[in-house]
Design a protein around this motif. Structure first.
Motif, PDB file in Angstrom:
ATOM      1  N   ALA A 156     -19.884 -25.970  26.784  1.00 46.80           N
ATOM      2  CA  ALA A 156     -18.571 -26.377  26.351  1.00 46.80           C
ATOM      3  C   ALA A 156     -17.813 -25.232  25.623  1.00 46.80           C
ATOM      4  CB  ALA A 156     -18.576 -27.845  25.703  1.00 46.80           C
ATOM      5  N   LEU A 157     -18.778 -24.749  24.681  1.00 48.97           N
ATOM      6  CA  LEU A 157     -18.053 -23.771  23.655  1.00 48.97           C
ATOM      7  C   LEU A 157     -17.722 -22.694  24.310  1.00 48.97           C
ATOM      8  CD1 LEU A 157     -20.645 -23.713  20.625  1.00 48.97           C
ATOM      9  CD2 LEU A 157     -18.276 -24.511  20.480  1.00 48.97           C
ATOM     10  N   GLY A 158     -18.558 -21.967  25.142  1.00 47.17           N
ATOM     11  CA  GLY A 158     -17.970 -20.759  25.976  1.00 47.17           C
ATOM     12  C   GLY A 158     -16.916 -21.015  27.030  1.00 47.17           C
ATOM     13  N   VAL A 159     -16.929 -22.143  27.822  1.00 47.28           N
ATOM     14  CA  VAL A 159     -15.967 -22.293  28.713  1.00 47.28           C
ATOM     15  C   VAL A 159     -14.496 -22.927  27.928  1.00 47.28           C
ATOM     16  CG1 VAL A 159     -15.199 -23.981  30.487  1.00 47.28           C
ATOM     17  CG2 VAL A 159     -17.426 -23.027  30.369  1.00 47.28           C
ATOM     18  N   ARG A 160     -14.562 -23.565  26.692  1.00 44.77           N
ATOM     19  CA  ARG A 160     -13.263 -23.733  26.270  1.00 44.77           C
ATOM     20  C   ARG A 160     -12.706 -22.482  25.717  1.00 44.77           C
ATOM     21  NH1 ARG A 160     -15.584 -26.154  22.178  1.00 44.77           N
ATOM     22  NH2 ARG A 160     -15.103 -28.410  23.119  1.00 44.77           N
TER      23      ARG A 160
END
Length: 227
Positions: A156-160
């Motif tokens: 979620a951190l990377g995709v956001r």
């Protein structure tokens, strides 16, 4: 047309050599260095003031034992911020539009906080997987759901970060192309479109700053849970 739009996210090359590493190295050269004089310059003083207040804001809710992470997280937010803003300049490349780069930042930091929690307080860390007062029949399902949510955090951190920066760059590219195409046909509409592009650029600068802050803020929240 689609290929041309997404070409901006490919690493530029010089004489056939990818400049990806240059794009990753340049942000570290943009910070002001302390001088040998007794009184530092205004730029370094302002930079130090911003970093101190930023660190206080990030670690205001973290326990004292987590303060040793302050330098690492502050360096990360400054590095991400400079890379995000640098990518808005013409003829530049934004490394943080690549999911692989963002995951390389997210996974090690997230994993370090999880390992820290397992070492310092294993019972409390494992207790996060099962809320108190859960009915017996729901225990296996909730443990599975909480485990999945735990392992999906770095993704979620990377995709956001990737999605927000990629969407902003694509929108700027589309509006800029429209303004250029309309200039020869309807100059007035082209001027209006350029005004929208200017406002969107300001918004994208804000997004670049906010996304770097949110990325590190979530990491500090994960650290807070495990300290």
């Amino acid at each position: 047309m689609n290929l041309n739009l997404f070409d901006q996210f490919a690493s530029p090359t010089l004489l056939g050599v990818p400049l990806f590493m240059v794009a990753l190295t340049v942000p570290t050269l943009l910070l002001s260095r302390p001088s040998a004089r007794l009184v530092s310059g205004r730029l370094f003083t302002a930079q130090s003031w911003l970093l101190v207040n930023l660190t206080k804001q990030l670690f205001s809710q973290v326990k004292f034992s987590g303060y040793k992470w302050a330098l690492l997280f502050t360096s990360l937010i400054v590095y991400l911020l400079l890379m995000n803003l640098m990518g808005l300049l013409p003829h530049t490349f934004t490394p943080t539009t690549q999911l692989s780069v963002n995951m390389a930042f997210a996974v090690p930091f997230w994993l370090a906080t999880v390992i820290l929690g397992m070492q310092k307080q294993p019972t409390k860390s494992l207790a996060h997987l099962l809320p108190e007062g859960t009915p017996t029949l729901l225990i296996p399902a909730l443990i599975m759901i909480e485990t999945i949510s735990l392992f999906i955090r770095p993704l979620a951190l990377g995709v956001r970060l990737t999605a927000n920066l990629t969407a902003g760059h694509l929108l700027i590219q589309l509006i800029a192309s429209a303004a250029f195409a309309l200039f020869s046909m309807t100059p007035l509409l082209s001027i209006i479109t350029t005004s929208v592009l200017f406002l969107l650029t300001i918004l994208e600068i804000a997004v670049a700053m906010i996304q770097a802050y949110v990325f590190v803020l979530l990491l500090t929240l994960y650290l807070q849970e495990n300290t």
